[in-house]
Scaffold this motif. Structure first.
Motif, short mmCIF file in Angstrom:
data_model
loop_
_atom_site.label_atom_id
_atom_site.label_comp_id
_atom_site.label_asym_id
_atom_site.label_seq_id
_atom_site.Cartn_x
_atom_site.Cartn_y
_atom_site.Cartn_z
N GLN A 45 -6.01 -0.98 -7.42
CA GLN A 45 -5.79 0.43 -7.21
C GLN A 45 -4.38 0.83 -7.61
N ARG B 165 2.70 1.68 -3.44
CA ARG B 165 1.73 2.01 -4.49
C ARG B 165 1.24 3.45 -4.34
N LYS B 166 1.04 3.86 -3.10
CA LYS B 166 0.58 5.24 -2.84
C LYS B 166 1.63 6.26 -3.25
N GLU B 167 2.90 5.91 -3.13
CA GLU B 167 3.96 6.82 -3.58
C GLU B 167 3.80 7.14 -5.05
N ASP C 174 0.58 9.36 -5.53
CA ASP C 174 0.83 10.73 -5.07
C ASP C 174 1.72 11.48 -6.05
N HIS D 296 -6.48 3.69 -10.55
CA HIS D 296 -6.66 5.01 -9.94
C HIS D 296 -7.17 6.02 -10.95
N THR E 153 -10.81 9.50 2.24
CA THR E 153 -9.78 8.56 1.82
C THR E 153 -9.59 7.43 2.83
N ASP F 125 0.82 -1.21 0.00
CA ASP F 125 0.00 0.00 0.00
C ASP F 125 0.86 1.26 0.00
N LYS G 139 -9.22 -2.28 -3.54
CA LYS G 139 -8.87 -0.99 -2.94
C LYS G 139 -9.14 -1.01 -1.45
#
Length: 361
Positions: free
Chosen positions: A100, A67-69, A72, A105, A214, A64, A333
Motif C-alpha cells: 500500500q 506511509r499514510k502521510e 494523504d 494506492h 477505511t 503505517d 494493506k
C-alpha cells in the motif's frame, strides 16, 4: 540546461538570468520547473506535468503513519495542482516498498487512469506496454534488465546486500514481497478436498472498532484440529457495526457448532464477549494475545506452516483474498486474516493435543 549538449538539442530554450534558484528554474518563454518535498510548500503552485520521484523514504515505508502521510499528501494536496486536468498528467517514479505504498494506492484507487510500467531487475514474465510504444523486450524468465551495467555477479551481490528478501524484492523486482511470500510461503500450505476426523473445532474472531470504508475488517475463521494438523474451514471478513457483528458470530456458531468461540479481548471484542456470555449460550472464550506485534506473532507460527501442518481448501470464495494477504504480509494493506490465523494456531498449541474427536466425513 546550460550544458553544451542541451543547448545543441534545444537552442531556443534559455533560462532567465534571475531565475536559476535551486528549487525553481524559469525560462524566457515563461515555462518553469518548481521542486518541493512530500508535504512541503505547494500553495499557489501548479503545473502541466506533476512528477513524484521516490515519494517514500524507504526506511519509513513500513510505518503505517509515515506511509499514510505520503498518501494523504498525494490525495489531498497534489490532485488539485494540475493547470488543466484535461490535458495535464501525473507521473510517479518509484521503487516498491509496501503493498500500500503510493504505487499500490494509485493502482488500487485509479489504476485505469494511469499507464503502469514495471521493469524488474530480473524478468518475471509480465509484459508491460506504454502509450509511448515501449515494450519490455525480454522474453526469458530471469533475464536481466541492464546486463551491461548490472551483470549477474553485480546484481547477485546487490541482492545479497539487502537486509531481507522483502527489501530486495521491492527495490529490485518492484514487488513489495518476495515471490511466493515474505514470512509465509504459499507452497508451505497443504490443500484438502476431503475432511478427516477432527479433535476439536474452534471459531476465532478479531473484531474491528469501526465499520467505515477505511477501517480494518472484523474477521472470523473456523479452524479444526486433526491428527495431521490444522484445517481452515471458513472465513468471514467484513466491516460490521456492533449489532451485525454479534449476529454474525451467533450465526456462524449455529452453523458450524464449534467447541468454543474464541474472541480477542480488545476493541469491540470486549463488549461482544460480555454480551454473548450474559445473553446467549455461545461458549465464548476471551483471548489475550501474546508475543509482541502481528509480525512477531506470525513469525512464531511460521515453522508450523512450513512443516506442512496447515491445510486450506482447494477452492473457496474467500481463498484468493486470504492468500493474497498471506503472500504480501507484513506489507499487506490489511493484516486481520493473518492475525486470526496466527491466533488460531497459537490457541491449539497452547491447549495441547487431543486424541478423540468428531467425524466430519
Amino acid at each position: 540546461m546550460t550544458s553544451p549538449w542541451y543547448k545543441e538539442a534545444w537552442p531556443h530554450v534559455e533560462l532567465k538570468r534571475d531565475q536559476n534558484a535551486k528549487d525553481k528554474f524559469e525560462n524566457r518563454a515563461g515555462g518553469f520547473r518548481f521542486s518541493t518535498s512530500v508535504g512541503g510548500r505547494a500553495t499557489g503552485e501548479g503545473g502541466d506535468r506533476i512528477v513524484a520521484d521516490d515519494p517514500h523514504n524507504m526506511s519509513e515505508v513500513k510505518s503505517d503513519a509515515k506511509r499514510k502521510e505520503v498518501l494523504d499528501w498525494w490525495d489531498n494536496t497534489m490532485q488539485t495542482r494540475l493547470n488543466d486536468p484535461k490535458t495535464g498528467a501525473f507521473v510517479v517514479v518509484m521503487q516498491r516498498g509496501h503493498q500500500q505504498d503510493l504505487s499500490g494506492h494509485i493502482l488500487e484507487k485509479s489504476g485505469a487512469d494511469y499507464v503502469h510500467l514495471c521493469l524488474p531487475a530480473r524478468y518475471e514474465g509480465n509484459k508491460f506496454h506504454t502509450v509511448l510504444g515501449f515494450d519490455d523486450p525480454r522474453t526469458e524468465e530471469g533475464e536481466l534488465l541492464w546486463p551491461e551495467r548490472f551483470d549477474e555477479v553485480t546484481l547477485s551481490a546487490i541482492e545479497e546486500s539487502f537486509s531481507s528478501k522483502s527489501e530486495a524484492a521491492g527495490q529490485l523486482q518492484q514487488r513489495p514481497s518476495p515471490a511466493g511470500g515474505a514470512i509465509f510461503k504459499l507452497n508451505w500450505f497443504k490443500s484438502y478436498t476431503k475432511l478427516p476426523k477432527f479433535y476439536r473445532i474452534v471459531e476465532h474472531w478479531d473484531t474491528a472498532q469501526k465499520a467505515n470504508t477505511t477501517s480494518a475488517y472484523s474477521c472470523g475463521q473456523i479452524w479444526a484440529e486433526a491428527h495431521n494438523g490444522y484445517y481452515l474451514l471458513d472465513v468471514i471478513r467484513k466491516r460490521m457495526e456492533y449489532p451485525e457483528l454479534k449476529r454474525s458470530i451467533q450465526t456462524r456458531y449455529a452453523l458450524n457448532r464449534p467447541d468454543v468461540v474464541v474472541i480477542e479481548d480488545k476493541s469491540s471484542g470486549i463488549s461482544v464477549i460480555q454480551d454473548l456470555q450474559e445473553s446467549t449460550t455461545v461458549p465464548v472464550v476471551a483471548w489475550s494475545v501474546t508475543g509482541g506485534d502481528k509480525e512477531n506473532r506470525a513469525k512464531a507460527v511460521a515453522d508450523t506452516i512450513e512443516s506442512g501442518n496447515v491445510w486450506l481448501p482447494e477452492s473457496a470464495e474467500w481463498l484468493d483474498v486470504f492468500l493474497d494477504e498471506i503472500e504480501h504480509f507484513p506489507g499487506s494493506k490489511f493484516k486481520d486474516q493473518v492475525d486470526v490465523m496466527t491466533q488460531a494456531i497459537e490457541y491449539f498449541k497452547r491447549r495441547g493435543g487431543l486424541t478423540e474427536g468428531r467425524d466430519m466425513s
